[in-house]
Scaffold this motif. Structure first.
Motif, PDB file in Angstrom:
ATOM      1  N   VAL A 141       0.849  -1.203   0.000  1.00 16.57           N
ATOM      2  CA  VAL A 141       0.000   0.000   0.000  1.00 16.57           C
ATOM      3  C   VAL A 141       0.876   1.241   0.000  1.00 16.57           C
ATOM      4  O   VAL A 141       0.621   2.203  -0.742  1.00 16.57           O
ATOM      5  CB  VAL A 141      -0.957  -0.017   1.214  1.00 16.57           C
ATOM      6  CG1 VAL A 141      -1.624   1.340   1.412  1.00 16.57           C
ATOM      7  CG2 VAL A 141      -1.993  -1.117   1.051  1.00 16.57           C
ATOM      8  N   ARG A 142       1.926   1.247   0.789  1.00 15.48           N
ATOM      9  CA  ARG A 142       2.840   2.402   0.826  1.00 15.48           C
ATOM     10  C   ARG A 142       3.540   2.583  -0.531  1.00 15.48           C
ATOM     11  O   ARG A 142       3.691   3.709  -1.012  1.00 15.48           O
ATOM     12  CB  ARG A 142       3.874   2.233   1.926  1.00 15.48           C
ATOM     13  CG  ARG A 142       3.322   2.512   3.294  1.00 15.48           C
ATOM     14  CD  ARG A 142       4.421   2.499   4.313  1.00 15.48           C
ATOM     15  NE  ARG A 142       3.842   2.803   5.631  1.00 15.48           N
ATOM     16  CZ  ARG A 142       4.483   2.582   6.751  1.00 15.48           C
ATOM     17  NH1 ARG A 142       5.693   2.065   6.760  1.00 15.48           N
ATOM     18  NH2 ARG A 142       3.913   2.886   7.897  1.00 15.48           N
ATOM     19  N   ALA A 143       3.963   1.471  -1.096  1.00 13.40           N
ATOM     20  CA  ALA A 143       4.651   1.557  -2.396  1.00 13.40           C
ATOM     21  C   ALA A 143       3.696   2.079  -3.472  1.00 13.40           C
ATOM     22  O   ALA A 143       4.055   2.923  -4.303  1.00 13.40           O
ATOM     23  CB  ALA A 143       5.225   0.190  -2.789  1.00 13.40           C
ATOM     24  N   ALA A 146       3.108   5.744  -2.851  1.00 13.72           N
ATOM     25  CA  ALA A 146       4.286   6.530  -3.259  1.00 13.72           C
ATOM     26  C   ALA A 146       4.347   6.608  -4.771  1.00 13.72           C
ATOM     27  O   ALA A 146       4.713   7.640  -5.326  1.00 13.72           O
ATOM     28  CB  ALA A 146       5.556   5.901  -2.693  1.00 13.72           C
ATOM     29  N   ALA A 147       3.992   5.527  -5.458  1.00 12.60           N
ATOM     30  CA  ALA A 147       4.021   5.524  -6.917  1.00 12.60           C
ATOM     31  C   ALA A 147       2.958   6.476  -7.465  1.00 12.60           C
ATOM     32  O   ALA A 147       3.200   7.165  -8.458  1.00 12.60           O
ATOM     33  CB  ALA A 147       3.813   4.112  -7.441  1.00 12.60           C
ATOM     34  N   ARG A 148       1.792   6.514  -6.877  1.00 13.09           N
ATOM     35  CA  ARG A 148       0.735   7.432  -7.314  1.00 13.09           C
ATOM     36  C   ARG A 148       1.122   8.886  -7.059  1.00 13.09           C
ATOM     37  O   ARG A 148       0.802   9.760  -7.826  1.00 13.09           O
ATOM     38  CB  ARG A 148      -0.574   7.120  -6.602  1.00 13.09           C
ATOM     39  CG  ARG A 148      -1.366   6.048  -7.280  1.00 13.09           C
ATOM     40  CD  ARG A 148      -2.713   5.858  -6.640  1.00 13.09           C
ATOM     41  NE  ARG A 148      -2.579   4.650  -5.806  1.00 13.09           N
ATOM     42  CZ  ARG A 148      -3.128   4.450  -4.641  1.00 13.09           C
ATOM     43  NH1 ARG A 148      -3.899   5.353  -4.110  1.00 13.09           N
ATOM     44  NH2 ARG A 148      -2.946   3.344  -3.989  1.00 13.09           N
ATOM     45  N   GLY A 149       1.840   9.083  -5.975  1.00 12.83           N
ATOM     46  CA  GLY A 149       2.255  10.427  -5.629  1.00 12.83           C
ATOM     47  C   GLY A 149       3.297  10.963  -6.593  1.00 12.83           C
ATOM     48  O   GLY A 149       3.407  12.142  -6.813  1.00 12.83           O
TER      49      GLY A 149
END
Length: 151
Positions: A141-143, A146-149
């Protein structure tokens, strides 16, 4: 470990109680054996004292009836010694029987304790796997976040 409940714990407890009872019975049988052996020693000591008394009295003038009475008493003690040998043998057999029973109860308890340990190990492994899956999901979920961000 917190949360672990072994479904067959009552059986494990019962096997432990059975082993404890077998230990007490074995200890009691050993006590009985020692008691019987001590009685045999006392009878043998008494016989030796009587023989010594008979030997010392036979070297001086003593009425024949007194010698006969001592000899009869020696015969009675000999009979008691033979009976006591039987009692010692019976106590030895009882102790051996109790020891075999104790050994069987110890093995039985160990089997159930091992079963409980295996169940606990499975529980720990399952819990660790669940925790790892949760950590993996958090990392994913964090990855993804971060990728969407970055896009």
């Amino acid at each position: 470990m917190a949360g672990f409940r072994y479904a067959l714990q009552k059986i494990v407890d019962l096997k432990g109680s059975e082993k404890s009872m077998a230990e007490w019975a074995f200890a009691a049988s050993l006590g009985k054996l020692r008691q019987e052996e001590e009685q045999l020693r006392e009878l043998n000591d008494e016989r030796e004292r009587l023989e010594s008394a008979l030997e010392s009295t036979s070297s001086k003038p003593v009425p024949l009836s007194e010698l006969i009475a001592v000899q009869r008493y020696i015969d009675v003690v000999d009979s008691r010694i033979r009976k006591q040998h039987e009692d010692v043998k019976a106590a030895e057999l009882a102790a051996q029987k109790r020891q075999k029973l104790l050994t069987a109860k110890m093995v039985d308890e160990k089997v159930w304790l091992n079963s409980r340990e295996r169940a606990l190990e499975r529980f720990r492994n399952d819990r660790l796997a669940k925790e790892q899956n949760e950590l993996d999901e958090i990392a994913i979920v964090r990855a993804a976040s971060a990728a969407r961000g970055r896009h």
